[in-house]
Write a protein that holds these residues in place. Structure first.
Motif, PDB file in Angstrom:
ATOM      1  N   ARG A  59       0.819  -1.221   0.000  1.00  0.00           N
ATOM      2  CA  ARG A  59       0.000   0.000   0.000  1.00  0.00           C
ATOM      3  C   ARG A  59       0.852   1.271   0.000  1.00  0.00           C
ATOM      4  O   ARG A  59       0.351   2.357  -0.292  1.00  0.00           O
ATOM      5  N   LEU A  62       0.682   3.343  -2.983  1.00  0.00           N
ATOM      6  CA  LEU A  62      -0.397   4.327  -3.073  1.00  0.00           C
ATOM      7  C   LEU A  62      -0.191   5.470  -2.085  1.00  0.00           C
ATOM      8  O   LEU A  62      -0.463   6.628  -2.404  1.00  0.00           O
ATOM      9  N   TRP A  66      -0.275   9.543  -3.132  1.00  0.00           N
ATOM     10  CA  TRP A  66      -1.318  10.366  -2.502  1.00  0.00           C
ATOM     11  C   TRP A  66      -0.693  11.568  -1.786  1.00  0.00           C
ATOM     12  O   TRP A  66      -1.183  12.688  -1.887  1.00  0.00           O
ATOM     13  N   ILE A 174      -5.106   6.587 -10.493  1.00  0.00           N
ATOM     14  CA  ILE A 174      -4.901   6.149  -9.104  1.00  0.00           C
ATOM     15  C   ILE A 174      -6.173   6.410  -8.290  1.00  0.00           C
ATOM     16  O   ILE A 174      -6.788   7.472  -8.404  1.00  0.00           O
ATOM     17  N   PRO A 175      -6.613   5.428  -7.498  1.00  0.00           N
ATOM     18  CA  PRO A 175      -7.838   5.615  -6.704  1.00  0.00           C
ATOM     19  C   PRO A 175      -7.685   6.763  -5.711  1.00  0.00           C
ATOM     20  O   PRO A 175      -6.573   7.128  -5.324  1.00  0.00           O
ATOM     21  N   LEU A 189      -5.751  -3.035   1.585  1.00  0.00           N
ATOM     22  CA  LEU A 189      -6.144  -2.429   0.311  1.00  0.00           C
ATOM     23  C   LEU A 189      -7.656  -2.506   0.150  1.00  0.00           C
ATOM     24  O   LEU A 189      -8.258  -3.551   0.427  1.00  0.00           O
ATOM     25  N   ASP A 192     -10.896  -1.388  -4.977  1.00  0.00           N
ATOM     26  CA  ASP A 192     -10.516  -0.571  -6.136  1.00  0.00           C
ATOM     27  C   ASP A 192      -9.013  -0.314  -6.161  1.00  0.00           C
ATOM     28  O   ASP A 192      -8.409  -0.246  -7.233  1.00  0.00           O
ATOM     29  N   GLU A 193      -8.402  -0.196  -4.985  1.00  0.00           N
ATOM     30  CA  GLU A 193      -6.943  -0.015  -4.925  1.00  0.00           C
ATOM     31  C   GLU A 193      -6.232  -1.281  -5.407  1.00  0.00           C
ATOM     32  O   GLU A 193      -5.262  -1.218  -6.169  1.00  0.00           O
TER      33      GLU A 193
END
Length: 402
Positions: A59, A62, A66, A174-175, A189, A192-193
């Motif tokens: 994760r 992501l 972010w 990217i979500p 997660l 959707d990720e």
């Protein structure tokens, strides 16, 4: 006398590479005493591109984008963006701890004093996977994204691209992050990720094992990649590579065991002599139990390794080939094997060679270099396990998103 080393890094990729070296030195079992690293890493990079021993959980692939978006979308100057990014990363550490994460949190102890932030650790992977679109350092990214945000803030509608905002260098698909990301967070997660990361991993070029497994992450289990249930379904090329890696994993292990046995003898540590002598005996059984040398074409093996790492030194290939030869003939306790180990260490370390220089033995930690060749499977398995759990998760029970 304690040894030190230093380096000059030119960009974030070099800094990440050197941090990986430092991490390897911190783990005594993974120290490469006899120079197998170029072969081990050739397999690791081929199987699991973009991974690093510094990585913990998927994760972060992501988290970092972010936080980058959050630090740059206001269009502030680079110094302010850099400070904000670090502040967000420290807040993320605390949010993960608050969320009950007890392992895998980068900087869980150092927090504000952390020198190597997750953004630096994961930067090469983010670029390799295409999550970060610009081939630049973190500072250059912050500067360019800040400029793009300032332009996007003031321009006419026609200057803003159809995706609804300026290009800040992060993948458009990217979500969205969780609304309370910097208050409380976990490594779980959302579906959707997981779906997004799976699509990025599957598209990795080169037909890697990571890419193949990302399409079927449920099969990523077992202590080693050749023990996972899905290994029987591997494409022929991958299957052959994994089989070579398996045989090397077993064949190589005796070399560092003999090295430690010889050091135990030289330092007159009878207790350790018994330990490493028994370990060698177990390894001898392992060779036969796993049929390591049966029908193993080493010319084919070396052709494969050379294709993975064309810059492999001839001396490294010669040493490993000679070791495999004495092991296959059952001569790994003999004088020829011992001379081979002594000469190899002397060639690699010079006056720091413990088998040759008594003073150098003071730095010996018993068991040094005996960590098994795993080719970063532990990191990849963690990624794939997280991915599988995310793909099967019911998002109705997860956090609210922005």
């Amino acid at each position: 006398m304690a040894s030190t080393f230093g380096w000059l890094d030119q960009d974030d990729a070099q800094r990440a590479a050197m941090n990986e070296v430092v991490k390897l030195f911190q783990d005594k079992s993974s120290v490469d005493e006899l120079g197998i690293g170029p072969i081990r890493d050739a397999f690791s990079n081929s199987f699991f591109p973009g991974t690093s021993v510094l990585h913990t959980r998927i994760r972060y692939l992501l988290f970092v984008p972010w936080l980058l978006l959050e630090s740059t979308r206001k269009g502030q100057p680079i110094d302010a963006a850099r400070i904000e990014l670090k502040s967000h990363e420290v807040r993320l550490i605390k949010a993960l701890l608050k969320g009950g994460m007890t392992s895998g949190v980068i900087g869980s102890q150092a927090q504000e004093r952390l020198l190597t932030m997750p953004s630096q650790v994961y930067w090469p992977a983010l670029q390799r996977l295409g999550l970060i679109g610009w081939d630049s350092s973190i500072d250059a990214h912050l500067r360019r994204a800040g400029q793009a945000a300032r332009r996007g803030r003031d321009v006419t509608e026609g200057d803003v691209d159809e995706a609804g905002g300026p290009d800040l260098g992060v993948h458009r698909d990217i979500p969205a992050p969780p609304r309370d990301l910097l208050k409380t967070a976990t490594f779980d997660l959302r579906a959707d990720e997981a779906d997004f990361l799976q699509s990025m991993l599957v598209r990795l070029p080169g037909g890697s094992l990571l890419s193949w497994l990302a399409a079927r992450p449920r099969g990523a289990s077992g202590a080693w990649p050749w023990e996972m249930p899905a290994v029987a379904d591997l494409p022929e090329t991958l299957s052959a590579s994994v089989e070579h890696a398996r045989r090397l994993h077993h064949a190589w292990h005796g070399a560092p065991l003999l090295y430690n046995l010889m050091l135990a003898e030289l330092t007159r540590r009878d207790d350790l002599v018994s330990v490493f002598d028994e370990a060698l005996a177990d390894w001898e059984s392992e060779l036969s139990d796993h049929r390591v040398f049966e029908a193993w074409s080493r010319p084919t093996f070396w052709s494969h390794v050379r294709a993975l790492n064309p810059r492999l030194r001839t001396s490294t290939q010669d040493f490993v080939e000679r070791w495999c030869g004495v092991a296959e003939r059952g001569e790994h306790r003999g004088e020829a094997a011992r001379r081979l180990i002594i000469e190899r260490e002397l060639r690699l370390k010079g006056r720091r060679a413990r088998l040759h220089h008594a003073q150098a033995r003071e730095t010996w930690s018993p068991g040094a270099g005996t960590g098994r060749l795993g080719y970063r499977w532990g990191i990849a398995r963690s990624y794939l396990t997280d991915l599988h759990e995310g793909l099967t998760r019911d998002d109705a029970s997860t956090e609210e998103i922005l």
